[in-house]
Design an enzyme around this catalytic site. Structure first.
Site, short mmCIF file in Angstrom:
data_model
loop_
_atom_site.label_atom_id
_atom_site.label_comp_id
_atom_site.label_asym_id
_atom_site.label_seq_id
_atom_site.Cartn_x
_atom_site.Cartn_y
_atom_site.Cartn_z
N GLU A 76 0.85 -1.25 0.10
CA GLU A 76 0.26 0.25 -0.14
C GLU A 76 0.76 1.33 0.02
OE1 GLU A 76 -2.27 0.53 3.59
OE2 GLU A 76 -3.95 1.75 2.38
N LYS A 126 -9.94 2.45 -2.42
CA LYS A 126 -10.34 2.04 -0.98
C LYS A 126 -11.70 2.38 -0.51
CE LYS A 126 -7.59 1.53 3.13
NZ LYS A 126 -6.19 1.86 3.87
N CYS A 158 -5.68 -2.86 2.42
CA CYS A 158 -5.72 -2.69 4.01
C CYS A 158 -6.82 -3.01 4.80
CB CYS A 158 -4.78 -1.49 4.35
SG CYS A 158 -3.77 -1.67 5.94
#
Lengths: 291, 291
Positions: B40, B112, B149
């Site tokens: 990331e 995300k 994540c």
């Protein structure tokens, strides 16, 4: 919350099996258990090992079973999670958890929602899929998110129980190995089973109890040799950390679970805060085919 | 499918950091990687460690970054999973994975969806929540279910990628410890992080790659000391079993993943067959209050 759990084998008959369960319940009560959890279909052998219409007769005692376990809860003044074969109507049978209050009254029922079906586990033959949804059961010791065995593999079930305010997830279970599988394959299966449940605890910030049976039961239809139920009942805290892990023999223990941890862990790992609910609606699809 | 992954530290500047990434990419390509996954926000330090409006300038290179990584994918003839800071419009920034095809064209993007926010991880300050939903990215090596994540903690995200036909789940990540936490607490956090992701693999019958950064990065605002990114990148097969586990130092490796296993494992453990989709609709609720 002080919980007792009973990991047990089948003793060759319903009477003998229940007699052993009652000994364990008595012992756990003496050790201060307020809530006792029994394994899936704990009264008898795991009859779904093959398909035989005579096995439906095992549900003929449903009404008597309710009275019997109600009395046990009352006598011991415990909240009791039982797992019974429910005869609901002619041709409609359920794999049903009944939770009894300390006074013997029924606190609530959960009818198994996800029904497995593979060699040795012919549950779609016996059990009509549950129609009570995913509703936690309110009791004097907390709101119990009770699910059953195959439900373990479905994060949706755990999530819904959590969203409805469950304080703890509880899974009575009957899962095991085939002796002919390799040790490596057996270990992978057990590991997957534990991992997927611990993840429900972690992603929801909630403790979890899983109670499995032990012992080998034979398939007298000879399609398979039999199932060796792997035990390994366990309890994890609201962070998915082990508080207790059983082996593959009979065990009955009391475990203390701190329900206040649910709030603490959810403040540190606020997953429930950040869910993207406006983008989850396709969870209700069977599959989403490419266009 | 031969996958390469790069677990790396921040080298003090963007230029130096990228230079190291390119060395790893070249090595992985020489070892036959067709798909390479970077961690990331791999170009730079983890700037979300504190809130500073000047950090938005790090996204000014967004268009150049796209061209740069496009060239790297093309030069090496690899499918490349990058994780970049997207400047979309004035005041709208995303934490964005861009996947490049072997010819350098953009195969797809993922913004995300679940955005964390806690001391040291102020992502809600920087990142507008993604609006592309949970859509796998079709590439020449397979359909990639790329998430980022914090998405790791949400079974809904993994499930939706799977229902939309993803062949594999991929999580570029930046997660770590605070040095002041006890070893026991650190171990619990790492264990929970691995467990919850392995469960996505198990409940969906799909392999999974998670690539995390390493090294300690300091918080120059002094709210916290800093974050020690814990590495521990891993790959599991479609049954959730480890194929690879990294330590907490830099590593770049190639791993072979058998995508045919997805079909085999789903025949043995047919969870997708048995989902109770008619009873999942409340998954789209924030919480279901007691009446």
């Amino acid at each position: 919350m002080r919980v007792g759990l009973v990991q047990q084998k089948f003793y060759g008959s319903k009477d003998l099996t229940i007699k052993e369960s009652l000994k364990s319940i008595k012992k756990l009560k003496e050790h201060g258990a307020e809530l006792i959890v029994l394994q899936e279909l704990h009264q008898d052998r795991y009859f779904c090992i093959n398909q035989n219409i005579d096995n439906f007769d095992l549900a003929n005692s449903w009404e008597d079973d309710l009275l019997f376990w109600s009395n046990i809860a009352k006598e011991n003044s415990i909240v009791l999670v039982t797992s019974l074969f429910e005869k609901r109507a002619k041709g409609i049978y359920h794999n049903c958890v009944v939770v009894f209050e300390k006074d013997g009254l029924i606190a609530g029922k959960y009818r198994k929602m996800h029904i497995p079906d593979d060699p040795g586990f012919y549950e779609k033959f016996y059990f009509t899929p549950g129609d009570l949804g995913f509703e936690p059961i309110e009791t004097s010791v907390g709101k119990l998110g009770v699910l059953i065995c195959w439900d373990q593999w479905f994060p949706e079930a755990a999530r819904l129980m959590c969203l409805k305010g469950a304080d703890i997830l509880i899974y009575p279970t009957a899962i095991g190995w085939f002796d002919e599988d390799s040790d490596d394959e057996k270990q992978k299966q057990l590991d997957a089973w534990i991992t997927v449940q611990r993840a429900h605890s972690i992603s929801n910030g909630i403790p979890l109890i899983s109670v499995n049976r032990v012992g080998k039961e034979l398939d007298n239809s000879c399609v398979i040799d039999g199932i060796r139920f792997w035990g390994n009942s366990f309890v994890v805290d609201a962070q998915g950390s082990f508080i207790y892990r059983a082996g593959d023999k009979e065990e009955s223990v009391v475990i203390d679970i701190d329900l206040a941890q649910n709030e603490n862990i959810r403040r540190v790992w606020p997953f429930l805060r950040d869910r993207r609910i406006e983008d989850y609606s396709e969870i209700t699809k069977r599959f989403i085919d490419s266009v």
